[in-house]
Motif scaffolding. Structure first.
Motif, PDB file in Angstrom:
ATOM      1  N   GLY A 156       6.187  -3.039   4.861  1.00 39.84           N
ATOM      2  CA  GLY A 156       6.837  -1.730   4.952  1.00 39.84           C
ATOM      3  C   GLY A 156       8.056  -1.765   5.853  1.00 39.84           C
ATOM      4  N   VAL A 189       8.234   2.962  11.075  1.00 40.02           N
ATOM      5  CA  VAL A 189       7.366   2.745   9.919  1.00 40.02           C
ATOM      6  C   VAL A 189       5.924   3.107  10.257  1.00 40.02           C
ATOM      7  N   LEU A 216       7.314   7.025   3.601  1.00 37.34           N
ATOM      8  CA  LEU A 216       8.038   5.748   3.542  1.00 37.34           C
ATOM      9  C   LEU A 216       8.905   5.659   2.286  1.00 37.34           C
TER      10      LEU A 216
END
Length: 390
Positions: free
Chosen positions: A11, A225, A236
Motif C-alpha cells: 500500500g 497509509v 487508499l
C-alpha cells in the motif's frame, strides 16, 4: 512491512509512486531522488538494527553507508540525526542504543564517507557550506507570513490532499497522546516532525522551497497509509486516484490545462520551458563565430545552456565582477584580461551599461523571445571581444 503488516508495504509503495512531488521529479534531473533513496535505506537499516539487537552489526554498517551517501547527495541528510534524537526521547527503551557500539559504528562510517567532502571544503573556504547558507537566505528581513502560507499550501500539493489529510490526522494523534500511540507510529512521526518543523520555521523566517521537506514524506507516506487503512477500504484507492489524476495533468499540462481551466502560471515546469529553443538559437550563434565561448552572469543560465547548446559548451565561463564564490561556476571558471570572442546570454539585464564597457568591442546580436503560456522566455545575446578586466 516491518512496522505494520505485509500488505501495508504494498500500500505504501502504491501511494508513494504517484505522489505529485514524485511524479514531477520523474521529469527532471535533481539530487533529491538520491537523498530520498538513502534516507529510506537508512530508515530501514535503523529499524532492522533496533529489532535485531546484538546480531545487527551488518545493519549498523549499512546504516552508516546510507547516511554517508545521503550526506554526499545533500546536507539535509543531517536532519536524520534530529529524527533519531526525537525517537529516542519518545522511546526510553531504545536509549540502550547509545551505550552500544552499533550506532557509533554507523556514525563513524558516515563520517568516513563524508570526510573527503569535508576536506575539500576545508581547502576551498567551505564554499558548499556558504552556498547552503545563501540558499537559506536568513540574512535578510526575517518574518514572512505570506511565504509561510505559501509553503504550507505547497505541502498539500507535494503529497496530495488525501494523503496530507491522513498524515496530519496521524501526527495529531501521535502528538496528543504519544504514550497511547504504537511504537511504529511514534517512530514514523519522529522521522516526519523535525524536517517539517524546521522547514516551516525557515519558510516563516525567510523562504522554503516546497521540495525541501521531501525527506519527511518517506516515513510520512507509510504513516499516512496506516491512517488510511483505519479510515476504510475506500480511503487508499481514493488517495491513489486523486494523485494519479494529478500526475496525468502534470505530464500533459500544456494540453490539458487550457481545457480544464487551470492557469498556466501554476505550471510546475514553467521554469524549464523555452530553454531548448533558446539553446538551439545560441548553438547557431556559437557556430557562426568559431572559437567563441559562452558567457553568462547567472548560474541558472549557464547550467541550462551547457545542457541545451550543441556541442555542449564545457568551456563556458561565468561573469563574476565581485570575485565572490556563489556556485560551482564562480569557482571553476575565470575570465582573464584579453579574453574573447565571447557570446554572452543573459536575462533582463542592461548589458550596454553594465557589461559591454569592460570589453574592447561589444555588439548586440539579438533578443531571443520564446512565447510561452506562463510568460515569454526572453534572453539577450551579445558578442564581446577583448576583455579589459573587471
Amino acid at each position: 512491512r516491518l512496522l505494520f503488516v505485509r500488505r501495508g508495504g504494498a500500500g505504501a509503495a502504491v501511494v508513494w509512486a504517484p505522489l505529485p512531488a514524485v511524479s514531477l521529479s520523474s521529469l527532471i534531473v535533481t539530487t533529491a531522488p538520491f537523498l530520498l533513496l538513502f534516507w529510506a535505506a537508512a530508515l530501514v537499516c535503523l529499524i532492522e538494527a533496533a529489532r535485531r539487537g546484538a546480531a545487527a552489526n551488518r545493519w549498523w554498517l549499512l546504516l552508516g553507508v546510507s547516511l554517508g551517501l545521503g550526506l554526499l547527495a545533500k546536507y539535509a541528510m543531517l536532519l536524520f540525526a534530529a529524527s533519531v534524537a526525537l525517537w529516542l526521547v519518545w522511546e526510553p527503551a531504545q536509549r540502550r542504543l547509545l551505550r552500544g557500539a552499533g550506532l557509533w559504528l554507523a556514525v563513524a562510517v558516515a563520517a568516513l564517507i563524508l570526510a573527503p567532502n569535508l576536506l575539500w571544503n576545508a581547502l576551498n573556504g567551505f564554499v558548499t557550506v556558504a552556498h547552503t547558507r545563501d540558499n537559506a537566505n536568513l540574512g535578510g528581513e526575517l518574518g514572512n507570513p505570506a511565504k509561510l502560507g505559501e509553503f504550507l499550501a505547497s505541502q498539500v500539493a507535494v503529497v496530495g490532499p488525501v494523503v496530507m489529510a491522513a498524515l496530519v490526522a496521524a501526527l495529531a494523534g501521535a502528538l496528543a497522546a504519544p504514550r497511547r500511540a504504537s511504537a511504529a507510529v511514534r517512530l514514523l512521526a519522529a522521522f516526519v516532525l523535525p524536517v517539517l518543523t524546521l522547514m516551516t520555521v525557515e519558510a516563516f523566517l525567510s523562504r522554503a522551497n516546497a521540495n525541501w521537506s521531501a525527506p519527511a514524506y518517506v516515513a510520512g507516506t507509510v504513516l499516512a497509509v496506516a491512517a488510511l487503512a483505519r479510515w476504510g477500504r475506500w480511503a487508499l484507492p481514493l488517495a491513489v486516484a486523486v494523485n494519479l489524476s494529478a500526475a496525468v495533468v502534470l505530464y500533459n499540462f500544456d494540453v490539458l490545462a487550457p481545457r480544464l481551466g487551470v492557469p498556466s502560471r501554476i505550471d510546475p515546469a514553467k521554469r524549464l520551458k523555452g530553454w531548448p529553443e533558446v539553446g538551439a538559437r545560441v548553438s547557431a550563434h556559437l557556430a557562426a563565430h568559431p572559437g567563441a565561448r559562452l558567457l553568462a552572469d547567472e548560474r541558472k543560465v549557464l547550467a541550462t545552456l551547457t545542457y541545451y547548446v550543441r556541442p555542449h559548451p564545457f568551456d563556458a565561463v561565468k561573469w563574476n565582477p565581485s570575485g565572490r564564490i556563489h556556485d560551482h561556476f564562480d569557482q571553476t571558471t575565470r575570465l582573464e584580461p584579453g579574453a574573447g570572442p565571447l557570446i554572452y546570454v543573459g536575462e533582463w539585464r542592461d548589458v550596454a551599461e553594465t557589461i559591454a564597457p569592460d570589453f574592447t568591442t561589444a555588439r548586440h546580436i539579438e533578443d531571443i523571445r520564446i512565447p510561452l503560456p506562463a510568460g515569454d522566455r526572453v534572453v539577450t545575446v551579445w558578442l564581446f571581444d577583448g576583455f579589459k578586466g573587471y
